[in-house]
Write a protein that holds these residues in place. Sequence first.
Motif, mmCIF file in Angstrom:
data_model
loop_
_atom_site.group_PDB
_atom_site.id
_atom_site.type_symbol
_atom_site.label_atom_id
_atom_site.label_comp_id
_atom_site.label_asym_id
_atom_site.label_seq_id
_atom_site.Cartn_x
_atom_site.Cartn_y
_atom_site.Cartn_z
ATOM 1 N N ALA A 69 0.840 -1.202 0.000
ATOM 2 C CA ALA A 69 0.000 0.000 0.000
ATOM 3 C C ALA A 69 0.872 1.249 0.000
ATOM 4 O O ALA A 69 1.797 1.371 0.811
ATOM 5 N N VAL A 70 0.570 2.175 -0.901
ATOM 6 C CA VAL A 70 1.297 3.444 -0.981
ATOM 7 C C VAL A 70 0.279 4.560 -1.136
ATOM 8 O O VAL A 70 -0.490 4.574 -2.111
ATOM 9 N N GLN A 71 0.262 5.492 -0.201
ATOM 10 C CA GLN A 71 -0.658 6.620 -0.309
ATOM 11 C C GLN A 71 -0.184 7.561 -1.416
ATOM 12 O O GLN A 71 0.939 8.069 -1.377
ATOM 13 N N VAL A 72 -1.034 7.761 -2.400
ATOM 14 C CA VAL A 72 -0.703 8.626 -3.532
ATOM 15 C C VAL A 72 -1.956 9.377 -3.973
ATOM 16 O O VAL A 72 -3.017 8.772 -4.151
ATOM 17 N N ASP A 73 -1.814 10.678 -4.162
ATOM 18 C CA ASP A 73 -2.838 11.477 -4.817
ATOM 19 C C ASP A 73 -2.398 11.605 -6.270
ATOM 20 O O ASP A 73 -1.415 12.281 -6.578
ATOM 21 N N HIS A 74 -3.092 10.949 -7.166
ATOM 22 C CA HIS A 74 -2.648 10.885 -8.560
ATOM 23 C C HIS A 74 -2.913 12.169 -9.334
ATOM 24 O O HIS A 74 -2.569 12.243 -10.518
ATOM 25 N N THR A 75 -3.463 13.186 -8.692
ATOM 26 C CA THR A 75 -3.526 14.511 -9.318
ATOM 27 C C THR A 75 -2.222 15.267 -9.124
ATOM 28 O O THR A 75 -2.021 16.324 -9.730
ATOM 29 N N ASP A 76 -1.338 14.750 -8.280
ATOM 30 C CA ASP A 76 -0.076 15.423 -7.932
ATOM 31 C C ASP A 76 1.081 14.732 -8.657
ATOM 32 O O ASP A 76 1.483 13.627 -8.283
ATOM 33 N N PRO A 77 1.645 15.355 -9.693
ATOM 34 C CA PRO A 77 2.733 14.717 -10.442
ATOM 35 C C PRO A 77 3.923 14.334 -9.569
ATOM 36 O O PRO A 77 4.555 13.296 -9.813
ATOM 37 N N ASP A 78 4.245 15.128 -8.572
ATOM 38 C CA ASP A 78 5.396 14.814 -7.722
ATOM 39 C C ASP A 78 5.179 13.519 -6.952
ATOM 40 O O ASP A 78 6.099 12.707 -6.804
ATOM 41 N N GLN A 79 3.968 13.315 -6.455
ATOM 42 C CA GLN A 79 3.679 12.077 -5.724
ATOM 43 C C GLN A 79 3.733 10.863 -6.648
ATOM 44 O O GLN A 79 4.231 9.799 -6.275
ATOM 45 N N VAL A 80 3.224 11.013 -7.858
ATOM 46 C CA VAL A 80 3.247 9.897 -8.803
ATOM 47 C C VAL A 80 4.678 9.589 -9.226
ATOM 48 O O VAL A 80 5.082 8.417 -9.308
ATOM 49 N N GLN A 81 5.459 10.622 -9.483
ATOM 50 C CA GLN A 81 6.862 10.410 -9.853
ATOM 51 C C GLN A 81 7.612 9.683 -8.742
ATOM 52 O O GLN A 81 8.400 8.767 -9.004
ATOM 53 N N ALA A 82 7.347 10.059 -7.500
ATOM 54 C CA ALA A 82 7.998 9.394 -6.370
ATOM 55 C C ALA A 82 7.555 7.939 -6.265
ATOM 56 O O ALA A 82 8.357 7.054 -5.932
ATOM 57 N N LEU A 83 6.295 7.660 -6.552
ATOM 58 C CA LEU A 83 5.799 6.285 -6.535
ATOM 59 C C LEU A 83 6.541 5.419 -7.547
ATOM 60 O O LEU A 83 6.998 4.316 -7.218
ATOM 61 N N ILE A 84 6.668 5.907 -8.771
ATOM 62 C CA ILE A 84 7.330 5.123 -9.813
ATOM 63 C C ILE A 84 8.813 4.945 -9.490
ATOM 64 O O ILE A 84 9.383 3.861 -9.719
ATOM 65 N N ALA A 85 9.438 5.968 -8.926
ATOM 66 C CA ALA A 85 10.840 5.837 -8.512
ATOM 67 C C ALA A 85 10.978 4.760 -7.443
ATOM 68 O O ALA A 85 11.952 3.983 -7.442
ATOM 69 N N ARG A 86 9.999 4.674 -6.555
ATOM 70 C CA ARG A 86 10.040 3.647 -5.511
ATOM 71 C C ARG A 86 9.889 2.253 -6.116
ATOM 72 O O ARG A 86 10.615 1.320 -5.747
ATOM 73 N N ILE A 87 8.951 2.105 -7.048
ATOM 74 C CA ILE A 87 8.767 0.798 -7.685
ATOM 75 C C ILE A 87 10.035 0.391 -8.429
ATOM 76 O O ILE A 87 10.471 -0.768 -8.361
ATOM 77 N N GLU A 88 10.634 1.326 -9.124
ATOM 78 C CA GLU A 88 11.870 1.026 -9.852
ATOM 79 C C GLU A 88 12.984 0.611 -8.888
ATOM 80 O O GLU A 88 13.705 -0.370 -9.148
ATOM 81 N N LYS A 89 13.094 1.308 -7.778
ATOM 82 C CA LYS A 89 14.141 0.994 -6.802
ATOM 83 C C LYS A 89 13.908 -0.369 -6.159
ATOM 84 O O LYS A 89 14.836 -1.159 -5.985
ATOM 85 N N GLU A 90 12.658 -0.654 -5.799
ATOM 86 C CA GLU A 90 12.350 -1.886 -5.072
ATOM 87 C C GLU A 90 12.223 -3.109 -5.972
ATOM 88 O O GLU A 90 12.542 -4.233 -5.558
ATOM 89 N N GLN A 91 11.762 -2.904 -7.213
ATOM 90 C CA GLN A 91 11.464 -4.049 -8.086
ATOM 91 C C GLN A 91 12.275 -4.068 -9.375
ATOM 92 O O GLN A 91 12.455 -5.127 -9.978
#
Length: 303
Positions: A69-91
């Motif tokens: 679970a990752v809290q993300v407001d998908h209207t916020d580009p910065d939050q989405v960019q951080a989410l994808i960076a996390r997925i890339e780092k972890e997976q």
Amino acid sequence: MKPLNGKIALVAGATRGAGRGIAIELGAAGATVYVTGRTTRTQSSEYNRPETIEETAELVVQAGGHGIAVQVDHTDPDQVQALIARIEKEQGRLDILVNDVWGAENLIEWNVPVWKHSLERGFRMLHLAIDTHIITSHFALSLLIRNKNGLVVEITDGTAEYNNNNYRLSLFYDLAKTSVIRMAQSLAHEISPFQCTSVAVTPGWMRSEIMLDHFGVHEENWRDAAAAEPHFIISESPRYVGRAVAALAGDPEVARWNGCSLSSVKLAQEYAFYDIDGSQPDCWRYLEEVQNAGKPANANGYR
């Protein structure tokens, strides 16, 4: 056998409804599923509902997958960019992107013409339904296309055929749901050179948590809602569209669907799966042939 073992999925907008059903079924097929949304156990969205992304992640685990679970407001580009960076780092990869962000039930003004409809509510609806999908794809697809056979699923309401032939009860709602289908077609063009696939998928009349609450029923006794709305007998659980997405994700020849507008029932018939009650509800044919035709509610031949 779990066909999605080793696969990494992101279900954007998985707090409840279709997103939750999809996340659970991807988990049941063995995937690691990142589930995002705004509502957590310590913070609520404008919905002010009890469902949380942590609960969805736990249901993914119970189904046999790995839920994150990752809290993300998908209207916020910065939050989405951080989410994808996390997925890339972890997976190091992303195999499945499901764009299911919506969040606008409370904004819809049904059967209200545009000159009377609130502009503020209408544009907020479009922002939640369309901009969020574009923002998420903007950041996620550069990771997804690094590997062949990536899948993008745009969740909407209505097939292209049905939406082209029917007014969807509000100019803003109509735009929101038809635009997502067109988005899937555009993405199909952009990612196919990388041997990846994009489709639009719609559930039928879905028994989301919000819909069940509206009728004052639970999944266990959902048929009782037919007393208030007889046509609710054609409804389907969120797991049905979840099984549709899982079937697509597990199909080595999924590219044959690239750019298509698909429904849960079409995919159920193609991949031979069923809803949790063992039926195959055919909502869109029912709507055309029974409800829109003014006939009495009767699901015989449609489930």
